[in-house]
Scaffold this motif. Structure first.
Motif: not given
Length: 229
Positions: A189-190, A194-195, A206-209, A215-216
């Motif tokens: 998942l990580w 990251s990808y 203009h969006v990121t995670i 997590g979360p």
């Protein structure tokens, strides 16, 4: 599916929890309307089951508050009152379905299974947030430029985009992204997250995670606070 049950009768709440988990779904229990609102604000659910008669904040008030905040999760109302006016009030408040107490738990489980099948068959159209357009069917992200996603990346990002500013547990993203947690772990998942972050940055979205490896994870906008419809 992940389900929120708001029921103040502890014995009934426990029965519902057991029945729902036997269907293979995950469930959180709220013992009053305010806890239900708090959980629904913080987490992503596929279905919410709300009892109308609850302490602190009744189910109708909780539902109205959630709908006004933009939460469009499917809601089943539970009520001990059989009058048509109460059903109409619930539907007008934003409920999608209702069941009158005493109700059959088997029937409620059948409705949940039906919703699960419907969700798996339903394909959403493009999702817009900030300057980003996400087309899950084409598996494509578009901002200043565009990029294609893999199938797992698409499923993970779809859940995050559907629940902006909410912390989504790694376990929920694993269940959605790989359809089974047997073949994937938090490291997989990580890598996927990251990808996704790299691809979002590459097209100047203009969006990121945000989130650590265990997590979360939370999807946020990075320029202003405006979300396009």
């Amino acid at each position: 599916m992940k389900i929120l049950v708001a029921e103040d009768q502890a014995d009934l709440a426990r029965l519902l929890q057991i029945a729902i988990e036997r269907q293979g779904f995950t469930v959180d229990i709220a013992n009053n309307g305010q806890v239900a609102v708090d959980l629904a604000t913080q987490h992503a659910y596929d279905v919410m089951i709300l009892d109308i008669m609850m302490p602190v904040k009744d189910g109708l008030t909780a539902l109205k508050e959630l709908r006004q905040a933009g939460n469009d999760t499917y809601v089943i109302m539970l009520t001990a009152m059989a009058e048509i006016d109460d059903r109409v009030t619930g539907l007008d408040a934003g409920a999608d379905d209702y069941m009158t107490k005493p109700y059959s738990i088997q029937e409620l489980m059948a409705r949940l299974r039906s919703l699960d099948r419907r969700d798996k068959q339903f394909e959403t159209g493009p999702i817009n947030i900030a300057n980003l357009t996400f087309d899950p069917q084409e598996q494509r992200l578009v901002a200043h430029t565009s990029v294609r996603l893999g199938a797992t990346e698409t499923r993970v990002l779809k859940l995050l985009l559907a629940n902006p500013n909410k912390a989504i547990p790694a376990s929920q993203l694993l269940q959605v992204g790989w359809e089974s947690t047997d073949g994937a772990d938090e490291t997989d998942l990580w890598i996927t997250v990251s990808y996704l972050k790299q691809k979002l940055a590459a097209i100047d979205a203009h969006v990121t995670i945000t989130g650590e490896q265990s997590g979360p994870f939370t999807l946020i906008t990075t320029v202003g606070n405006h979300h396009d419809d």
